[in-house]
Design a protein around this motif. Sequence first.
Motif, short mmCIF file in Angstrom:
data_model
loop_
_atom_site.label_atom_id
_atom_site.label_comp_id
_atom_site.label_asym_id
_atom_site.label_seq_id
_atom_site.Cartn_x
_atom_site.Cartn_y
_atom_site.Cartn_z
N GLU A 1 41.19 51.06 41.28
CA GLU A 1 40.58 49.72 41.19
C GLU A 1 39.26 49.78 40.43
O GLU A 1 38.97 48.94 39.58
N ARG B 1 36.79 38.51 38.97
CA ARG B 1 35.92 37.98 40.03
C ARG B 1 34.97 39.05 40.53
O ARG B 1 33.80 38.78 40.79
N ASP B 2 35.48 40.28 40.64
CA ASP B 2 34.61 41.37 41.08
C ASP B 2 33.47 41.57 40.08
O ASP B 2 32.31 41.75 40.47
N THR C 1 35.89 38.05 47.09
CA THR C 1 36.36 37.58 45.77
C THR C 1 37.85 37.26 45.77
O THR C 1 38.40 36.95 44.72
N LEU C 2 38.48 37.36 46.93
CA LEU C 2 39.89 37.02 47.01
C LEU C 2 40.06 35.75 47.84
O LEU C 2 39.31 35.52 48.81
N ALA D 1 41.42 39.11 39.95
CA ALA D 1 40.65 39.78 41.00
C ALA D 1 39.57 40.66 40.37
O ALA D 1 38.42 40.67 40.83
N GLN E 1 44.30 54.74 45.09
CA GLN E 1 44.34 53.31 44.80
C GLN E 1 42.93 52.72 44.70
O GLN E 1 42.65 51.88 43.85
N ALA F 1 54.82 41.19 43.64
CA ALA F 1 53.89 40.07 43.76
C ALA F 1 54.53 38.83 44.39
O ALA F 1 53.95 38.20 45.28
N MET G 1 52.67 37.98 35.85
CA MET G 1 52.08 37.33 37.02
C MET G 1 51.27 38.34 37.83
O MET G 1 50.16 38.07 38.25
N VAL G 2 51.87 39.56 37.97
CA VAL G 2 51.17 40.61 38.70
C VAL G 2 49.85 40.93 38.01
O VAL G 2 48.80 41.01 38.64
N LEU H 1 45.95 40.52 39.21
CA LEU H 1 45.07 41.68 39.21
C LEU H 1 43.86 41.44 38.32
O LEU H 1 42.72 41.72 38.68
#
Lengths: 434, 273
Positions: A351, A12-13, B104-105, A9, A347, B122, A1-2, A6
């Motif tokens: 990404e 989408r980016d 985008t979120l 996201a 972080q 999560a 799920m995590v 991710l």
Amino acid sequence: MVYNALMRALLRDLLRQRLRTVLTVCGVGLGIFTVFVFGALGEHFRLTVVEARDYAGGLVRLYTKTNAEGVNPGVSPETLRRIEAMPEVRCLSPSLVLLLDGFDLESDPLLWLRPQALVEGLEADKAEAVRGQGLRLLAGRWLRAGDRRVAMVVDWLAERRGLRLGAPVTIRHQDYEVVGIYHAPDTPAVPAAIVPYAQLNERFLRPEVERARRFFRGLRRHPLLAPYLPPTLDPAALDALAEGFAHQQASLFRIYEIVPRDRSPAGTQALAEALRAQEPELAVIDPRSIREAMERAVALFLVLTLIVTVLSALVGGLLVVNTMAMAVVERRREIGVKAALGATPAQIAREFVAEAALLAMGGALLGMALGALAVAACEPYLLDRLETGASLFRITPRLCAFSLGTALATGVLAGGIPAYRASRTDPAVCLREL
Amino acid sequence: MSSATELAIRGARVRKVYPSPAGEVVALAGLDLEVAPGEFVAVTGPSGCGKTTLLNLLGALDRPSDGRLEVFGADLARLDPRAAALYRRREVGFVFQQFHLVPTLTALENVALPLRYAGVPARERRRRAAALLDAVGLAPRAGHFPAILSGGERQRVAVARALVGGARLLLADEPTGNLDGATARDIVRLLRERAAERTLLLVTHDPEVAALAERRLRLRDGHLEADSGRDSGGPLSAVVEGTRSDPVPENAPGPQGPAGPARGGDPDAPTTR
């Protein structure tokens, strides 16, 4: 799920700039396509070495070789008897390897430039002892004592020519009956058919003997030589001379396969060493030297594959760097916001690296899919033209892992540069740039 | 004077100077500031007076050039980039004039974003983000992207995002600047309700919004020009050399005109000296 969240996201980016993303994926895909197809060919050669090791394992081969006087004496019957009498030797068979369909440059002008399907003649009662370890019988039986016009054929030849057990097969313009079908490693010099040695040798020698006879008989009519030949010279003696000469010439084509009693690598090697000591005028080839020679031959191709891989990775990497560098510039404000929300520089960098890796992996999947399609589309055509072996390209799990690994490494390394820049961005400056 | 341990913010002679080819740009010129925990402080002043710079310093997005600035005992001048990020994660919630949601979120993912960086699992972050979205009245919009939310809704999402990590200090930089009057009041009310126990510094040009704060600071040219003190108690000292610490009447005109410029005015920019 995590990971789903991710991944969503990240996707989408990437889809913010669809055209740019698609073009980058295509660029990386093209690079991986090249790596994949070259790699598949490289895998073929690499596996050839592995299979050749198995095929040649447990056998010692004997050849004639040119001596210090520049003469190629062949292997005499006395020498063969001496070798057969050695306690380490289980059996010995001459092996005559010829072109399956004969020599015909008219129908195949490039005959010298490409691998050809071969037929091997082995003494029928020793065929299983000699080849039983390297080949796998799929149907029918091995050759046996008393066999004459029978043949064993390799599976890919049977498939291409629609051959079944009991069916006739034409080898060097002579019909044989198929009595066995075997699977062979896809290695050069592995025969596509095996027939009794006597049959093949006779078929091969007859024209040579005839040619020699014509030559020797012609000496009697030669204007310069005829006066010196005794009138009592028996034509039969000339024929015997011609036959002896033809056999001597033909012996240069022969290989002798020697089966040791102990077929372990150590036992085979020991026999080879004993033979070298006993018969220094002959060439003794053991499995280890065959493997080493093939590894040297394949190494060149593997180096080429490596060069192609590095170049493809460089081109793909530059595309990824460019795309990600633009993304970092476009998302400076977002970088500032994320920093404000508590994202550490590492972080933020991660990404962008993950996004670059995803981009590269997309390219890898595209390139591998296109590569597999290209191989599937081209191989039947190429094999049909070459009529040798069962495959030219090998798509293996190792190759897939290598292609994905190359793409991943490219993505991570190429994405690392813009990601580092992103992580060093001053958030206050980013937030001011509104 | 309160002791440092009792204060949320303690700034002493805080200076911020930006180098530039045209000369030094002094954004803050030796600011002294003390804010108690749970206080709601409005920071006003003309454009370029150093309001946003102050917020950036308090949020450790930038470092003071000189002076001492502590938030909940943390010396912000000594934080390296990673420590600054961890400080922001633990202690600070930001609300921006331009909302700054990640396009985008979804609303829910935007609210959960600080928790993702904090390493919250999560499931837990979805639960907490959903609860906060519900609290700001946006539960039905959880799956929507910012592009299809109204300005007020976006700012509600941004407020929820600022609150979700449990920050003790909320920094709101003109959070009502792009909103109409009713929505602006609604957002400030929301901030007050949801951040009742937290320290809130709100930069605004809007006198009506500033009037909702317990205390109003007025900056001018990098100095604290005036401090209203706490409405509910005695004024806390917030004195800058050469400036008054008297309470400032709402809408009091400064040397550069009225304190409340039009909504959506220019973002803060340092003053060249």
